[in-house]
Design a protein around this motif. Sequence first.
Motif, mmCIF file in Angstrom:
data_model
loop_
_atom_site.group_PDB
_atom_site.id
_atom_site.type_symbol
_atom_site.label_atom_id
_atom_site.label_comp_id
_atom_site.label_asym_id
_atom_site.label_seq_id
_atom_site.Cartn_x
_atom_site.Cartn_y
_atom_site.Cartn_z
ATOM 1 N N THR A 60 0.755 -1.129 0.037
ATOM 2 C CA THR A 60 0.032 0.269 0.065
ATOM 3 C C THR A 60 0.850 1.234 -0.049
ATOM 4 N N TYR A 61 0.510 2.185 -1.017
ATOM 5 C CA TYR A 61 1.250 3.467 -0.829
ATOM 6 C C TYR A 61 0.640 4.713 -0.647
ATOM 7 N N THR A 62 1.321 5.460 -0.084
ATOM 8 C CA THR A 62 0.577 6.804 0.545
ATOM 9 C C THR A 62 1.169 7.955 -0.281
ATOM 10 N N LEU A 63 0.339 8.667 -0.715
ATOM 11 C CA LEU A 63 1.026 10.107 -1.465
ATOM 12 C C LEU A 63 0.542 11.240 -0.699
ATOM 13 N N SER A 64 1.498 12.042 -0.492
ATOM 14 C CA SER A 64 1.342 13.343 0.529
ATOM 15 C C SER A 64 1.814 14.586 -0.377
ATOM 16 N N TYR A 79 -2.537 17.362 1.091
ATOM 17 C CA TYR A 79 -3.458 16.484 0.445
ATOM 18 C C TYR A 79 -2.877 15.102 0.380
ATOM 19 N N LYS A 80 -3.817 13.943 0.836
ATOM 20 C CA LYS A 80 -3.418 12.612 1.001
ATOM 21 C C LYS A 80 -4.293 11.775 0.298
ATOM 22 N N ALA A 81 -3.500 10.650 -0.346
ATOM 23 C CA ALA A 81 -4.288 9.588 -0.987
ATOM 24 C C ALA A 81 -3.504 8.270 -0.633
ATOM 25 N N GLU A 82 -4.360 7.216 -0.945
ATOM 26 C CA GLU A 82 -3.601 5.985 -0.610
ATOM 27 C C GLU A 82 -4.159 5.073 -1.531
#
Length: 261
Positions: A104-108, A116-119
Amino acid sequence: MKNKKYLIPFTAMLFLLGCTDSSVIDLPLEDLSGKVVIEGNVTDKNGPYQVKVTRSDKTTQTTNPQPVSNAVVVISDNHGQSDVLQYNNGIYKTVNLTTHYGDTYTLSVTVDGVTYKAESKMPENVEFTDLKQKNTYDYGYVERKLIPIFKDPDVKGNYYLFRVDGYYNSKFTLFSDYTGNGEVNGRALNNSGFLKGSKVKVEMQCIDETVYNYFNALSKLSSDNTINNLTPVNPPSNISNGALGYFSAHTSSEREIIIQD
């Protein structure tokens, strides 16, 4: 693939995405001028990968997004890896982040003090085994279509995005195993109008459910199918804090075919 690879994004091309599922999502349009737009992907291919950060300037099909050059962009995974992306010519690029199926990857993305964050979780790879041509005939007209051949896993919850590369009639096609679970695919891509003798490349992506839902909704909001148009609309993005766009961790494989009679 290597045990780990590098991260990426790819340009969110708002095409008229072709969906085989008949669900209708009724989403209201909003005035989204000035919204941060994030387009990012993590793949199982070699990096470096990219994240694009822009601002929308109006709610029309002719929007002209402006690059954001002062963002802090970080991608991390569930194993403690973290990579700060470097900005170059409108694109943020990874330095040394690696990827692997099932992670699982998290973008910040932080812009002007707002984060802003996304997973997204990279699915296991489903082999893209072949690409076949199917012709249909209507009053003497030949419509040439393409069928991607792959075996859907028996366990439900698999989602696919197909992109036709380098062809003027390029559209996205979405498949899910809501139908055909565990079966060999026999559904054709939405693209048509292929010319005899032309070489066509098709990319198959295994995507997660949140990315599928985003593009499925987007296909119902967009009336344009050109590759360079990112319309500032509000489908259910997996990015927090009201940003537009998406972040996708997906597999990527390609097949080519020469169009016959």
